[in-house]
Design a protein around this motif. Structure first.
Motif, PDB file in Angstrom:
ATOM      1  N   HIS A  25       0.511  -1.450   0.451  1.00 25.43           N
ATOM      2  CA  HIS A  25      -0.402  -0.329   0.064  1.00 25.43           C
ATOM      3  C   HIS A  25       0.831   1.448   0.031  1.00 25.43           C
ATOM      4  CE1 HIS A  25      -2.282   3.262   1.065  1.00 25.43           C
ATOM      5  NE2 HIS A  25      -2.092   3.317   2.176  1.00 25.43           N
ATOM      6  N   ARG A  26       2.370   1.569   0.594  1.00 21.85           N
ATOM      7  CA  ARG A  26       2.601   2.131   1.110  1.00 21.85           C
ATOM      8  C   ARG A  26       3.133   2.759  -0.377  1.00 21.85           C
ATOM      9  NH1 ARG A  26       6.210   0.571   5.688  1.00 21.85           N
ATOM     10  NH2 ARG A  26       7.185  -0.812   3.787  1.00 21.85           N
ATOM     11  N   MET A  27       3.224   1.886  -1.048  1.00 22.60           N
ATOM     12  CA  MET A  27       4.748   2.690  -2.718  1.00 22.60           C
ATOM     13  C   MET A  27       2.840   3.524  -3.324  1.00 22.60           C
ATOM     14  SD  MET A  27       5.071  -1.466  -4.904  1.00 22.60           S
ATOM     15  CE  MET A  27       6.022  -1.186  -3.389  1.00 22.60           C
ATOM     16  N   GLY A  33      -2.748  -1.098  -9.199  1.00 17.59           N
ATOM     17  CA  GLY A  33      -3.059  -2.041  -7.727  1.00 17.59           C
ATOM     18  C   GLY A  33      -2.670  -3.266  -9.049  1.00 17.59           C
ATOM     19  N   ARG A  34      -3.453  -3.061 -10.275  1.00 21.87           N
ATOM     20  CA  ARG A  34      -3.670  -4.495 -11.248  1.00 21.87           C
ATOM     21  C   ARG A  34      -2.112  -4.897 -11.490  1.00 21.87           C
ATOM     22  NH1 ARG A  34      -7.018  -0.446 -14.428  1.00 21.87           N
ATOM     23  NH2 ARG A  34      -4.914  -0.255 -16.040  1.00 21.87           N
ATOM     24  N   ASN A  35      -0.873  -4.384 -11.285  1.00 29.91           N
ATOM     25  CA  ASN A  35       0.051  -4.647 -11.566  1.00 29.91           C
ATOM     26  C   ASN A  35       0.442  -5.790 -10.475  1.00 29.91           C
ATOM     27  OD1 ASN A  35       0.099  -4.447 -14.052  1.00 29.91           O
ATOM     28  ND2 ASN A  35       1.253  -2.283 -13.617  1.00 29.91           N
ATOM     29  N   LEU A  36       0.158  -5.674  -9.324  1.00 29.46           N
ATOM     30  CA  LEU A  36       0.413  -5.324  -7.607  1.00 29.46           C
ATOM     31  C   LEU A  36      -0.887  -6.887  -7.724  1.00 29.46           C
ATOM     32  CD1 LEU A  36       0.813  -2.550  -5.423  1.00 29.46           C
ATOM     33  CD2 LEU A  36       2.912  -3.750  -6.724  1.00 29.46           C
ATOM     34  N   SER A  37      -1.470  -7.606  -8.240  1.00 32.88           N
ATOM     35  CA  SER A  37      -1.988  -8.906  -8.043  1.00 32.88           C
ATOM     36  C   SER A  37      -0.988  -9.362  -8.472  1.00 32.88           C
ATOM     37  CB  SER A  37      -2.966  -8.104  -8.771  1.00 32.88           C
ATOM     38  OG  SER A  37      -4.601  -6.788  -8.384  1.00 32.88           O
ATOM     39  N   PHE A  38      -0.496  -9.270  -9.737  1.00 34.10           N
ATOM     40  CA  PHE A  38       0.585 -10.422 -10.218  1.00 34.10           C
ATOM     41  C   PHE A  38       1.199 -10.811  -8.304  1.00 34.10           C
ATOM     42  CE2 PHE A  38       0.174  -8.470 -14.234  1.00 34.10           C
ATOM     43  CZ  PHE A  38      -0.452  -9.455 -14.748  1.00 34.10           C
ATOM     44  N   SER A  39       0.891 -12.996  -9.053  1.00 36.40           N
ATOM     45  CA  SER A  39       1.973 -13.429  -7.583  1.00 36.40           C
ATOM     46  C   SER A  39       3.435 -13.201  -7.564  1.00 36.40           C
ATOM     47  CB  SER A  39       1.655 -14.967  -8.123  1.00 36.40           C
ATOM     48  OG  SER A  39       2.106 -15.040  -8.872  1.00 36.40           O
ATOM     49  N   TYR A  40       3.805 -12.609  -8.741  1.00 34.41           N
ATOM     50  CA  TYR A  40       5.280 -12.315  -8.551  1.00 34.41           C
ATOM     51  C   TYR A  40       5.363 -11.335  -7.353  1.00 34.41           C
ATOM     52  CZ  TYR A  40       9.768  -9.795  -8.862  1.00 34.41           C
ATOM     53  OH  TYR A  40      10.790  -8.852  -9.429  1.00 34.41           O
ATOM     54  N   PHE A  41       4.663 -10.652  -8.036  1.00 35.56           N
ATOM     55  CA  PHE A  41       4.850  -8.910  -6.224  1.00 35.56           C
ATOM     56  C   PHE A  41       4.682  -9.632  -4.682  1.00 35.56           C
ATOM     57  CE2 PHE A  41       4.485  -6.297 -10.116  1.00 35.56           C
ATOM     58  CZ  PHE A  41       5.597  -5.698  -9.583  1.00 35.56           C
ATOM     59  N   VAL A  94      -7.151 -12.665   1.434  1.00 38.43           N
ATOM     60  CA  VAL A  94      -5.996 -12.388   0.104  1.00 38.43           C
ATOM     61  C   VAL A  94      -6.780 -11.712  -0.719  1.00 38.43           C
ATOM     62  CG1 VAL A  94      -3.414 -12.832  -0.874  1.00 38.43           C
ATOM     63  CG2 VAL A  94      -4.363 -14.063   1.839  1.00 38.43           C
ATOM     64  N   LYS A  95      -7.020 -12.349  -1.736  1.00 40.13           N
ATOM     65  CA  LYS A  95      -8.171 -11.847  -3.147  1.00 40.13           C
ATOM     66  C   LYS A  95      -9.119 -10.416  -2.380  1.00 40.13           C
ATOM     67  CE  LYS A  95      -8.702 -15.391  -5.900  1.00 40.13           C
ATOM     68  NZ  LYS A  95      -8.994 -16.141  -6.346  1.00 40.13           N
ATOM     69  N   SER A  96      -9.475 -10.327  -1.208  1.00 43.66           N
ATOM     70  CA  SER A  96     -10.210  -9.403  -0.915  1.00 43.66           C
ATOM     71  C   SER A  96      -9.634  -7.963  -0.571  1.00 43.66           C
ATOM     72  CB  SER A  96     -11.609  -9.096  -0.002  1.00 43.66           C
ATOM     73  OG  SER A  96     -10.284  -9.233   1.280  1.00 43.66           O
ATOM     74  N   LYS A  97      -8.458  -8.383  -0.388  1.00 43.06           N
ATOM     75  CA  LYS A  97      -7.580  -7.470  -0.045  1.00 43.06           C
ATOM     76  C   LYS A  97      -6.103  -6.557  -1.152  1.00 43.06           C
ATOM     77  CE  LYS A  97      -7.138  -5.555   3.289  1.00 43.06           C
ATOM     78  NZ  LYS A  97      -5.621  -5.190   4.555  1.00 43.06           N
ATOM     79  N   GLY A  98      -6.991  -6.681  -1.970  1.00 47.35           N
ATOM     80  CA  GLY A  98      -6.066  -6.184  -3.246  1.00 47.35           C
ATOM     81  C   GLY A  98      -5.571  -7.223  -4.489  1.00 47.35           C
ATOM     82  N   PHE A  99      -5.505  -8.317  -3.772  1.00 52.59           N
ATOM     83  CA  PHE A  99      -4.365  -9.561  -4.457  1.00 52.59           C
ATOM     84  C   PHE A  99      -4.958 -10.556  -5.196  1.00 52.59           C
ATOM     85  CE2 PHE A  99      -1.730  -7.314  -0.412  1.00 52.59           C
ATOM     86  CZ  PHE A  99      -0.864  -7.517  -1.546  1.00 52.59           C
ATOM     87  N   ASP A 100      -5.290 -10.553  -6.838  1.00 52.04           N
ATOM     88  CA  ASP A 100      -5.900 -11.433  -7.093  1.00 52.04           C
ATOM     89  C   ASP A 100      -4.541 -12.402  -7.472  1.00 52.04           C
ATOM     90  OD1 ASP A 100      -8.530 -12.310  -8.162  1.00 52.04           O
ATOM     91  OD2 ASP A 100      -8.004 -11.040 -10.250  1.00 52.04           O
ATOM     92  N   LEU A 101      -3.982 -12.109  -7.352  1.00 54.21           N
ATOM     93  CA  LEU A 101      -2.788 -13.136  -7.484  1.00 54.21           C
ATOM     94  C   LEU A 101      -2.692 -13.805  -8.656  1.00 54.21           C
ATOM     95  CD1 LEU A 101      -2.436 -14.608  -4.550  1.00 54.21           C
ATOM     96  CD2 LEU A 101      -1.481 -12.531  -4.981  1.00 54.21           C
ATOM     97  N   LYS A 102      -2.875 -13.288 -10.356  1.00 61.76           N
ATOM     98  CA  LYS A 102      -2.539 -13.815 -11.459  1.00 61.76           C
ATOM     99  C   LYS A 102      -1.335 -14.743 -11.711  1.00 61.76           C
ATOM    100  CE  LYS A 102      -3.439  -9.443 -12.179  1.00 61.76           C
ATOM    101  NZ  LYS A 102      -3.782  -8.498 -13.087  1.00 61.76           N
TER     102      LYS A 102
END
Length: 247
Positions: free
Chosen positions: A83-85, A98-106, A239-247
């Motif tokens: 969130h901070r970044m 936010g869309r990019n941070l949903s990738f499991s890499y991050f 985890v998904k509800s916090k913005g991480f869709d983990l694509k």
């Protein structure tokens, strides 16, 4: 063997603490050490929350079924924090980020960074003569814990660290043999015999230790845990509800 190696090799989890709070200097030293852990691209994607509210500590302890949380000298919660970044970005940038941070890499990178910070904190506490125990059971308090700590999207509590003056000195639990963990050039295709020997060692350890004796092996505990349907889908949804869709 230098002092750092000695501290690491003497590690054991401490679950009973004397009623002595940590000093401000001790807390600052532990947090400073955590912040010095390496992070990919200098991302620093973690936060640490010190829980000083005794009522809140009691609630977390009850939900986690872990009295160490309430009884320790100080309780830290280590969180993934992506969130901070985003705070300096505009609304359109935040949406794309936010869309990019949903990738499991991050998410994986943030979890690893938080884990490295946690280990720095743990070793630092032990180097000062304190005891500590890492508590993954705080997840039993989700999603309420998320609300109690007022966490925004892209911030997830991962694990707790209870620190204090030790009131016990338990036997050290044997680790897997080095040959079952460390390989050169390729994964060892013939691990079964080594695991079986380790199972016998752990069985003897549980039978001989002073407190909480039990009849168990290393493999047996995890077979019993994983050979059934686990009710963990709720955590994935959290985890998904916090913005991480983990694509």
């Amino acid at each position: 063997m230098n002092e750092v190696m000695q501290v690491i090799r003497q590690h054991r989890s401490i679950r009973k603490f004397k009623n002595i709070p940590l000093t401000g200097e001790q807390i600052e030293a532990i947090v400073d050490a955590a912040q010095m852990a390496p992070t990919s691209a200098h991302m620093q994607p973690f936060s640490i929350i010190g829980v000083t509210d005794q009522e809140l500590r009691k609630k977390i302890a009850v939900h986690s079924k872990n009295p160490s949380i309430e009884e320790c000298g100080y309780f830290f919660i280590f969180c993934v924090d992506l969130h901070r970044m985003m705070l300096a970005a505009g609304p359109d940038q935040q949406e794309k980020m936010g869309r990019n941070l949903s990738f499991s890499y991050f998410y994986q990178t943030a979890v690893l960074s938080a884990a490295l910070a946690l280990q720095n904190a743990n070793v630092t506490a032990e180097s000062m003569g304190l005891g500590a125990v890492i508590i993954g059971g705080i997840n039993e308090a989700l999603p309420a814990l998320d609300e109690w700590l007022d966490l925004p999207d892209f911030v997830i509590p991962l694990v707790g660290l209870a620190v204090g003056v030790p009131d016990e000195f338990p036997e050290q639990k044997p680790r897997l043999p080095r040959s079952a963990v460390f390989f050169e050039n390729r994964y060892d295709p013939d691990l079964k015999a080594k695991v079986e020997r380790y199972d016998r060692e752990i069985e003897e350890y549980y039978d001989a230790r002073t407190n909480n004796k039990q009849k168990a092996t290393w493999s047996g505990k995890f077979i019993a845990m994983l050979d059934k349907d686990l009710p963990l889908g709720g955590y994935t949804e959290y985890v998904k509800s916090k913005g991480f869709d983990l694509k």
